[in-house]
Design an enzyme around this catalytic site. Sequence first.
Site: not given
Length: 312
Positions: A234, A139, A135-137
């Site tokens: 996104r 998220t 997961l993105d930092k």
Amino acid sequence: MPVYTFTVSDLSHPVRVDSYLSSQLKEYSRSQIQQQIKNNQMAINQKTITKARTLVVNHDEIRIVIDLLPEPSWEAQKKNLDIVFEDEAMLVINKSAGDVVHPGSGNPDETILNGLIHHDPELAKLPRAGIIHRLDKDTTGLMIIAKQPESFQVLTDQLAKRAIHRHYEAIVHGRLESNGSVDQPIGRHPTKRIQMTVRPDGKTAKTYYDVLACFDRHSHIKCRLVTGRTHQIRVHMRHIKHPLVGDPVYHGGYHSSQPNQTKWQALVQQLNRQALHARHLALEHPITKEPIAFESPLPKDMSNILDYLRST
């Protein structure tokens, strides 16, 4: 670059070539070996093979060229992990905002990977400490980690076959009054190298979205990923001109006003990230084969924004 040759022996049955090479080249991860195979760097009995699932038997001759560095030795570091589920085969954790999943440029340590190795040192023996997906930092939400080589392979295969069902919730700018999908290829931005964008030569990417609530200037949506490209939700939501609230990268210059603008700005500042949460996971257990599912409630920063939107 090193060249390795092997004569297969002591097998009781045919095995996948990537599995066999992983047992012989322990300094490289299975994913690294698979990449070399895909890049035409391996031959079996003098014939180039590009499929990692190719089976080998006793007396086969394997030659592989490795043009990668071995996996680094990650440091075990204590970290608070919100563990939702754990058994002998796998872990499910609930990731917090701001946590980096894997060491990399600018984040050499103090990541979830470092914390996982501290939690269970045996995970250091698996590629990426058993992390199946990222997961993105900024998220939040659910992530799967394998704890055994067998479960790692099963889970990565499930992910590749799109058999792991992942649902996200997001708050976006603008009114979305009906459900829909975005089917647009995603690739690296041509000039902004840390960003992704929709581009015709990108990789196939499809996102379904359902409208959970529609407000005056915003929408609360559920997204289901068919593919798992970097920053997919996104990028896709920006592409249809409904970027995520708080997104520092893909906002597209979109700024909305509210009746109580001071309150709204305070809530977005408290969020301080894209309003995206990995809410639901469903999969087949890698060992028991039973269906399992997990839910993670919306974090407070997102629920505060929804409370405000419902009240205006």
